[in-house]
Write an enzyme that holds these catalytic residues in place. Structure first.
Site, PDB file in Angstrom:
ATOM      1  N   GLU A  79       0.788  -0.987  -0.211  1.00 12.86           N
ATOM      2  CA  GLU A  79      -0.051  -0.311  -0.170  1.00 12.86           C
ATOM      3  C   GLU A  79       0.939   1.145  -0.151  1.00 12.86           C
ATOM      4  O   GLU A  79       1.386   1.991   1.039  1.00 12.86           O
ATOM      5  CB  GLU A  79      -0.724   0.271   0.925  1.00 12.86           C
ATOM      6  CG  GLU A  79      -1.866   1.243   1.095  1.00 12.86           C
ATOM      7  CD  GLU A  79      -2.685   1.009   2.381  1.00 12.86           C
ATOM      8  OE1 GLU A  79      -3.422   1.497   2.717  1.00 12.86           O
ATOM      9  OE2 GLU A  79      -2.151   0.531   3.252  1.00 12.86           O
ATOM     10  N   LYS A 134      -8.685   2.821  -2.903  1.00 12.51           N
ATOM     11  CA  LYS A 134      -9.893   2.535  -1.510  1.00 12.51           C
ATOM     12  C   LYS A 134     -11.419   2.135  -0.538  1.00 12.51           C
ATOM     13  O   LYS A 134     -11.390   3.991  -0.414  1.00 12.51           O
ATOM     14  CB  LYS A 134      -8.187   2.724  -0.139  1.00 12.51           C
ATOM     15  CG  LYS A 134      -8.530   1.977   1.311  1.00 12.51           C
ATOM     16  CD  LYS A 134      -7.566   2.867   2.145  1.00 12.51           C
ATOM     17  CE  LYS A 134      -6.996   1.646   3.066  1.00 12.51           C
ATOM     18  NZ  LYS A 134      -5.925   1.864   3.973  1.00 12.51           N
ATOM     19  N   CYS A 189      -6.103  -3.544   1.463  1.00  9.28           N
ATOM     20  CA  CYS A 189      -5.854  -3.476   3.283  1.00  9.28           C
ATOM     21  C   CYS A 189      -6.985  -2.728   4.312  1.00  9.28           C
ATOM     22  O   CYS A 189      -7.429  -3.880   4.281  1.00  9.28           O
ATOM     23  CB  CYS A 189      -5.070  -2.285   3.863  1.00  9.28           C
ATOM     24  SG  CYS A 189      -4.173  -2.424   5.553  1.00  9.28           S
TER      25      CYS A 189
END
Length: 550
Positions: free
Chosen positions: A46, A115, A151
């Site tokens: 990330e 994200k 994540c």
């Protein structure tokens, strides 16, 4: 239409990052890509291009602009026909800045995903700087539908469920997941739940290295759709895993590969301390560190971590005796320095104490004790200014919790190795390090402190015959109460019931804990080890009238 492949080679690059250094991060990524020659795709963690967590750098438009330009240049580099690159960066679209993952191949960016789930708890405050993306669909690449949740996107079910519904065939998850105790088990349970939910194999790729108060342990792994572990990468080290994937009647499967053994407790904590300190010192350009070596266990362990992190030649220790310093302490400080192979200087603070006694003849006994701690700080800072080394503080979490530390004295410095380590943890780490040399350590193979340093009762030696337990409960008792009050946020009554200690004692400790908040707010950074470190995790108001002891 592209034929569906039956085989894929995916390189997982478990790498470190340098915050904000776009050119260095990009160059390192290309180096890793060169090592993955023959792979179809190389995946990075990330925000690999920018560093993680970037915090308010994201609020600076020039940073975002340059990051986007650097991503385009990285894409240009894929025109050579080598592996495609899947990497994390930031991307601005319609005036909103996103935490993004970018797929580059053939000299251009072929896909982006943003994200969706932005963490906003503990050490994370991504909602402050990022805009959430829509639920991401799979990336169609070479006839394969790649699901790329980022994540936090796998910590809740919505993203992976959406990817499954849209036809994802496997999940590649770039992470910036910091270390804390028992995090390995938590990650595995989480990934196994998502694999069970979706029936898809999942590659969990994490970064390594220190960033301010966080240490990232790597520990990347792959779980196949049947729940079996196909790959376990090492912790604390950069690594490249070349994984082979095969498609059968039941979908994609990762061919089993290496199964590294992860560091158990307390080695995992020790490695976090080493990683955090090493990257803090080197990342900020300090030539080394300087610290007071008192002959006690806290400074001995701090010195050992420093030597293991950056080497004995970059660690300077100073013994600063007063009239209360015992011969045992002098001998033990010398013994520590000798075992560690680092420099030890001796500077007496007696002349300074005598001078201030004349200046302040009416100083209270407590003030006289604190004068000694502050004179030691002045001495160490003068030496730090002269040599350029960063001053390392040596206080532990037990002391910081109850205010058993001197503001502008032993609390002053640039970094605190033991900030999130309770005293009982300090003892466990010291015993472990005396018997073990951690992987990658630059220090000695053997004991790092005399056994007497571990065995003798802790003392600040600021008055005759002083012992820590004159003012505090035994550390095993204190730490159980603190863990309940701090990590578990229990009330006095709940803590008394959980620990078996009297409510009056627990109430006194809670009062000390709350009163010391103003001190902790002025403490240096230190690496996070547990679920509630002082700083980014636990953000209490300084002026606060609420307590649970009534």
């Amino acid at each position: 239409m592209t034929d569906t492949p039956r085989h894929l080679t995916i390189a997982l690059a478990q790498t470190t990052q340098r915050m904000g250094d776009l050119a260095a991060n990009a160059a390192a990524m290309l180096d890793w890509r060169a090592k993955a020659h023959g792979a179809d795709l190389i995946v990075f963690p990330e925000l690999q291009l920018t560093g993680y967590p970037p915090e308010d750098l994201i609020l600076k438009p020039e940073f975002v602009r340059r990051a986007m330009e650097a991503a385009e240049r990285l894409a240009d580099a894929t025109a050579d026909g080598g592996p495609a690159m899947l990497f994390g960066s930031v991307h601005e679209e319609a005036g909103r800045v996103h935490n993004a993952v970018i797929l580059a191949e053939g000299g251009r960016i072929v896909a982006r995903r943003f994200k969706h789930e932005l963490p906003n708890y503990g050490t994370f405050d991504e909602k402050r700087v990022f805009a959430p993306g829509p639920l991401p669909g799979p990336i169609d690449w070479r006839g394969v539908r790649l699901g790329v949740p980022i994540c936090e996107d796998i910590w809740l079910e919505a993203v992976t469920a959406h990817l499954l519904e849209r036809g994802a065939e496997l999940l590649l998850v770039p992470n910036g997941s910091p270390f804390e105790l028992d995090k390995d088990d938590l990650r595995r349970r989480l990934v196994e739940a998502r694999v069970t939910d979706t029936g898809l194999p999942l590659a969990y790729l994490n970064r390594v290295g220190g960033q301010d108060e966080l240490a990232f342990d790597g520990s990347s792994f792959v779980v196949n759709a049947d729940g079996t572990m196909a790959l376990q990468m090492p912790d604390w080290d950069e690594a490249l895993a070349i994984t082979n994937w095969e498609k059968g009647a039941d979908g994609w499967r990762c061919v089993p590969g290496e199964r590294a053994t992860l560091a158990p407790y307390p080695e995992d904590i020790y490695q976090a301390m080493v990683s955090g300190l090493r990257d803090y010192v080197n990342g900020n350009g300090f030539p080394g560190v300087i610290l007071g070596l008192s002959g006690g266990i806290d400074s001995a362990l701090s010195a050992a971590v420093a030597v293991d992190a950056i080497g004995a030649e970059r660690v300077r220790c100073v013994m600063m005796p007063s009239k209360y310093t015992s011969q045992d302490s002098l001998d033990d400080a010398e013994g520590c320095a000798r075992l560690l192979g680092c420099r030890l200087d001796t500077v007496s603070i007696v002349p300074g104490v005598d001078a201030l006694a004349k200046m302040l003849p009416d100083a209270s006994p407590l003030a006289q004790e604190n004068i000694q701690a502050r004179l030691r700080m002045v001495t160490l800072m003068a030496l730090s200014n002269s040599g350029g080394e960063m001053l390392l503080t040596t206080g532990n979490k037990s002391e910081m919790s109850v205010g058993y530390a001197t503001l502008y004295g032993d609390m002053a410095g640039g970094y605190s190795v033991l900030k999130d380590a309770y005293k009982t943890t300090v003892f466990a780490l010291s015993r472990w390090r005396n018997a073990n040399r951690p992987r990658g350590a630059l220090g000695c193979d053997g004991p790092v402190m005399p056994q007497r340093v571990i065995d003798k009762p802790p003392t600040a030696e600021l008055r005759p015959n002083q012992k820590d337990q004159d003012s505090l409960p035994p550390y095993d008792v204190l730490d159980r109460m603190l863990e309940s009050l701090v990590e578990k946020e229990r009330s006095v009554a709940e803590t008394a019931a959980a620990t078996g200690e009297p409510e009056t004692l627990v109430a006194d400790i809670e009062k000390k804990l709350l009163r010391a908040e103003y001190k902790r707010r002025q403490a240096p950074p230190g690496v996070k080890l547990g679920p509630r470190n002082f700083g980014r995790d636990r953000r209490y108001p300084i002026t606060n009238a609420f307590h649970t002891g009534d």
